[in-house]
Motif scaffolding. Sequence first.
Motif, PDB file in Angstrom:
ATOM      1  N   THR A  96       0.851  -1.184   0.000  1.00 13.24           N
ATOM      2  CA  THR A  96       0.000   0.000   0.000  1.00 13.24           C
ATOM      3  C   THR A  96       0.887   1.234   0.000  1.00 13.24           C
ATOM      4  O   THR A  96       2.004   1.217   0.528  1.00 13.24           O
ATOM      5  CB  THR A  96      -0.948   0.046   1.219  1.00 13.24           C
ATOM      6  N   ASP A  97       0.379   2.293  -0.606  1.00 12.01           N
ATOM      7  CA  ASP A  97       1.117   3.556  -0.571  1.00 12.01           C
ATOM      8  C   ASP A  97       0.881   4.199   0.798  1.00 12.01           C
ATOM      9  O   ASP A  97       0.126   3.663   1.622  1.00 12.01           O
ATOM     10  CB  ASP A  97       0.756   4.442  -1.774  1.00 12.01           C
ATOM     11  N   PRO A  98       1.536   5.313   1.096  1.00 14.78           N
ATOM     12  CA  PRO A  98       1.434   5.887   2.438  1.00 14.78           C
ATOM     13  C   PRO A  98       0.041   6.346   2.857  1.00 14.78           C
ATOM     14  O   PRO A  98      -0.199   6.548   4.044  1.00 14.78           O
ATOM     15  CB  PRO A  98       2.368   7.099   2.397  1.00 14.78           C
ATOM     16  N   VAL A  99      -0.875   6.490   1.902  1.00 15.97           N
ATOM     17  CA  VAL A  99      -2.237   6.894   2.260  1.00 15.97           C
ATOM     18  C   VAL A  99      -3.216   5.718   2.215  1.00 15.97           C
ATOM     19  O   VAL A  99      -4.407   5.894   2.409  1.00 15.97           O
ATOM     20  CB  VAL A  99      -2.728   8.083   1.395  1.00 15.97           C
ATOM     21  N   GLY A 100      -2.693   4.501   1.968  1.00 17.48           N
ATOM     22  CA  GLY A 100      -3.513   3.301   2.044  1.00 17.48           C
ATOM     23  C   GLY A 100      -4.015   2.734   0.732  1.00 17.48           C
ATOM     24  O   GLY A 100      -4.753   1.745   0.737  1.00 17.48           O
ATOM     25  N   ASN A 101      -3.634   3.312  -0.412  1.00 20.53           N
ATOM     26  CA  ASN A 101      -4.056   2.751  -1.701  1.00 20.53           C
ATOM     27  C   ASN A 101      -3.298   1.462  -1.985  1.00 20.53           C
ATOM     28  O   ASN A 101      -2.083   1.392  -1.806  1.00 20.53           O
ATOM     29  CB  ASN A 101      -3.792   3.745  -2.832  1.00 20.53           C
ATOM     30  N   ARG A 102      -4.007   0.453  -2.455  1.00 18.79           N
ATOM     31  CA  ARG A 102      -3.419  -0.838  -2.779  1.00 18.79           C
ATOM     32  C   ARG A 102      -2.723  -0.770  -4.133  1.00 18.79           C
ATOM     33  O   ARG A 102      -3.261  -0.220  -5.101  1.00 18.79           O
ATOM     34  CB  ARG A 102      -4.530  -1.888  -2.821  1.00 18.79           C
ATOM     35  N   LEU A 103      -1.524  -1.369  -4.215  1.00 15.95           N
ATOM     36  CA  LEU A 103      -0.770  -1.468  -5.466  1.00 15.95           C
ATOM     37  C   LEU A 103      -0.368  -2.925  -5.666  1.00 15.95           C
ATOM     38  O   LEU A 103       0.082  -3.582  -4.727  1.00 15.95           O
ATOM     39  CB  LEU A 103       0.496  -0.605  -5.404  1.00 15.95           C
ATOM     40  N   GLU A 104      -0.532  -3.435  -6.884  1.00  7.98           N
ATOM     41  CA  GLU A 104      -0.100  -4.791  -7.226  1.00  7.98           C
ATOM     42  C   GLU A 104       1.111  -4.697  -8.132  1.00  7.98           C
ATOM     43  O   GLU A 104       1.129  -3.908  -9.079  1.00  7.98           O
ATOM     44  CB  GLU A 104      -1.215  -5.549  -7.949  1.00  7.98           C
TER      45      GLU A 104
END
Length: 124
Positions: free
Chosen positions: A107-115
């Motif tokens: 996750t990025d620092p604001v909580g978005n999920r990345l694959e």
Amino acid sequence: MTLVGVDHVQLAAPPGSEEVLRSFYVDDLGMTELPKPPVLAARGGCWFRAGAVELHLGIDRDFRPAKKAHPGLLVRDIEAYARRLAGRGVPVEWDDLLPGRRRFYCTDPVGNRLEFLNWSPCSD
């Protein structure tokens, strides 16, 4: 009339998060920040690019991180990429559920999920 590609993916971010986003997307992921056109820069947020991949982080006053929706980012040497992120304090979560592929999430620092995935066969 035919779709020919994806120009960019936009994710949301909360107001005031630009500096922490820059640190993650530039320092941790190795992307380059792109200048936004002045009329769009006034809205806040950041744009980043690595090769043909472009991610836009737009400010959303009612921000909620994307916990399921995510961009799928192709990487070379996925093991080294995961080690790089883990070494920078970014937790990575491996997922072996996609047959014949290696992938992990963070996750990025604001909580978005990345694959992150590599389209070469998995090693067993």
